[in-house]
Design a protein around this motif. Structure first.
Motif, PDB file in Angstrom:
ATOM      1  N   HIS A  76      71.157  -7.679  57.033  1.00  0.00           N
ATOM      2  CA  HIS A  76      71.052  -6.228  56.909  1.00  0.00           C
ATOM      3  C   HIS A  76      72.144  -5.480  57.664  1.00  0.00           C
ATOM      4  O   HIS A  76      72.609  -4.436  57.209  1.00  0.00           O
ATOM      5  CB  HIS A  76      69.681  -5.757  57.421  1.00  0.00           C
ATOM      6  N   ASN A  77      72.537  -5.996  58.819  1.00  0.00           N
ATOM      7  CA  ASN A  77      73.373  -5.205  59.717  1.00  0.00           C
ATOM      8  C   ASN A  77      74.807  -5.699  59.853  1.00  0.00           C
ATOM      9  O   ASN A  77      75.641  -5.004  60.435  1.00  0.00           O
ATOM     10  CB  ASN A  77      72.740  -5.168  61.117  1.00  0.00           C
ATOM     11  N   ALA A  78      75.095  -6.867  59.358  1.00  0.00           N
ATOM     12  CA  ALA A  78      76.435  -7.423  59.536  1.00  0.00           C
ATOM     13  C   ALA A  78      77.483  -6.604  58.789  1.00  0.00           C
ATOM     14  O   ALA A  78      77.235  -6.111  57.680  1.00  0.00           O
ATOM     15  CB  ALA A  78      76.474  -8.868  59.037  1.00  0.00           C
ATOM     16  N   THR A  79      78.651  -6.463  59.405  1.00  0.00           N
ATOM     17  CA  THR A  79      79.800  -5.953  58.671  1.00  0.00           C
ATOM     18  C   THR A  79      80.171  -6.997  57.616  1.00  0.00           C
ATOM     19  O   THR A  79      80.185  -8.193  57.891  1.00  0.00           O
ATOM     20  CB  THR A  79      80.984  -5.718  59.626  1.00  0.00           C
ATOM     21  N   MET A  80      80.456  -6.527  56.388  1.00  0.00           N
ATOM     22  CA  MET A  80      80.659  -7.472  55.284  1.00  0.00           C
ATOM     23  C   MET A  80      82.059  -7.351  54.692  1.00  0.00           C
ATOM     24  O   MET A  80      82.527  -6.264  54.381  1.00  0.00           O
ATOM     25  CB  MET A  80      79.623  -7.241  54.183  1.00  0.00           C
TER      26      MET A  80
END
Length: 329
Positions: free
Chosen positions: A168-172
């Motif tokens: 949900h929160n990771a930079t992608m």
């Protein structure tokens, strides 16, 4: 004392197949160079890449071609004129940096007037599979700060939704490895925004990317296969917002630093990337990573067994090797 240069092929098995749009690999085949002088030994590693017409045999041939010059004292600047950019030149260049550090007692960071190496966020990669399998892989690294997702042209929307649903929160970062066309790239723009993709890496083939100069992307696009050295920057700057600096493409740390600084001078973002490799490839790349917006140096994490004393990664935070491994006295 005279220098001696040795080069060999090393093979590192992977613990899991590394699948991208153009195929899968189960081992990293690298070229290792050692240059000895005055009782000191410098090491470098290059990863020949078939996409660029390279093989282990061709890289070893290139190295053999310049052996006499290197053993005769040719330095890094002279090497730039002796070999074209690629894995062979990279291995020699990095070995020369390491040798100078060992002989002079000065770390590479000091030589380049750069910052000391520190731990940093580095992308963990989710390779191509079914959306369900990609979700399972992403769930194992969901707390990492930076995740890179490999996709192809078949169903990238489902692949990306599956990963974002668990991370949900990771930079992608999304990397199609040249597998998209213009129609698909345009269609994917709203989804890239919806899924909060921070960077899209080389979506279309480098050979047909000229139209990107007139394209307004919803998220920044990073050149990978389209950029190798600083000589490419004027062309690339009109088409991309960021460049992926890889030592194997640039042909060594010397040329990679020139590429990174040249990109900055043109207002481009900088990413540091790697091939699937051992820590001997990653250690010199860390000096470029310290200058970068995005770091993608998880190559050794795919190996069943890395070189002793290499980099370490805990939850997507990459730490440099201890002193003495590469580039330090």
């Amino acid at each position: 004392m005279p220098r001696t240069l040795e080069a060999r092929h090393d093979r590192f098995a992977l613990h899991t197949p590394f699948r991208i749009a153009r195929g899968a690999k189960t081992a990293a085949n690298v070229v290792t160079v050692t240059i000895a002088q005055d009782g000191h030994v410098g090491r470098g590693e290059g990863v020949p890449y078939p996409r660029y017409g390279e093989s282990v045999a061709s890289a070893l041939d290139e190295i053999a071609h310049v052996r006499d010059a290197i053993e005769g004292g040719a330095d890094r600047e002279e090497l730039l004129g002796l070999l074209q950019p690629g894995a062979g030149r990279n291995a020699i260049d990095c070995a020369l940096w390491d040798l100078e550090a060992k002989r002079s007692g000065r770390a590479v960071a000091t030589m380049i007037d750069g910052p000391d190496l520190t731990s940093m966020a580095s992308a963990l990669t989710v390779v191509i599979d079914t959306p369900a399998e990609m979700a399972r892989a992403a769930a194992l690294i969901a707390t990492a700060p930076l995740i890179k997702v490999k996709v192809d042209h078949a169903d990238p929307a489902a692949q990306l939704r599956a990963v974002r649903a668990v991370a949900h929160n990771a930079t992608m970062i999304v990397d199609p490895n040249e597998s998209w066309d213009r129609t698909l790239l345009e269609a994917m723009q709203p989804l890239l925004v919806e899924l909060r993709v921070a960077l899209l890496e080389q979506p279309v083939p480098a050979s047909v990317d000229a139209w990107l100069a007139d394209f307004s992307p919803a998220v920044p696009i990073c050149a990978d296969e389209s950029v190798h050295t600083a000589d490419d920057l004027d062309r690339v700057a009109a088409r991309y917002q960021c460049v992926n600096v890889k030592l194997d493409k640039a042909g060594g740390l010397t040329a990679a630093l020139a590429l990174a600084h040249g990109a900055r001078a043109r207002g481009l973002g900088v990413m540091t990337g790697c091939m699937v490799s051992s820590s001997l490839s990653i250690a010199p790349a860390l000096h470029v990573a310290m200058l970068s917006d995005f770091v993608d140096l998880d190559g050794p994490l795919w190996l069943a067994e890395d070189r002793v004393g290499g980099v370490t990664d805990v939850g997507g935070i990459l730490s440099p090797p201890p002193p003495g491994f590469w580039g330090t006295p």
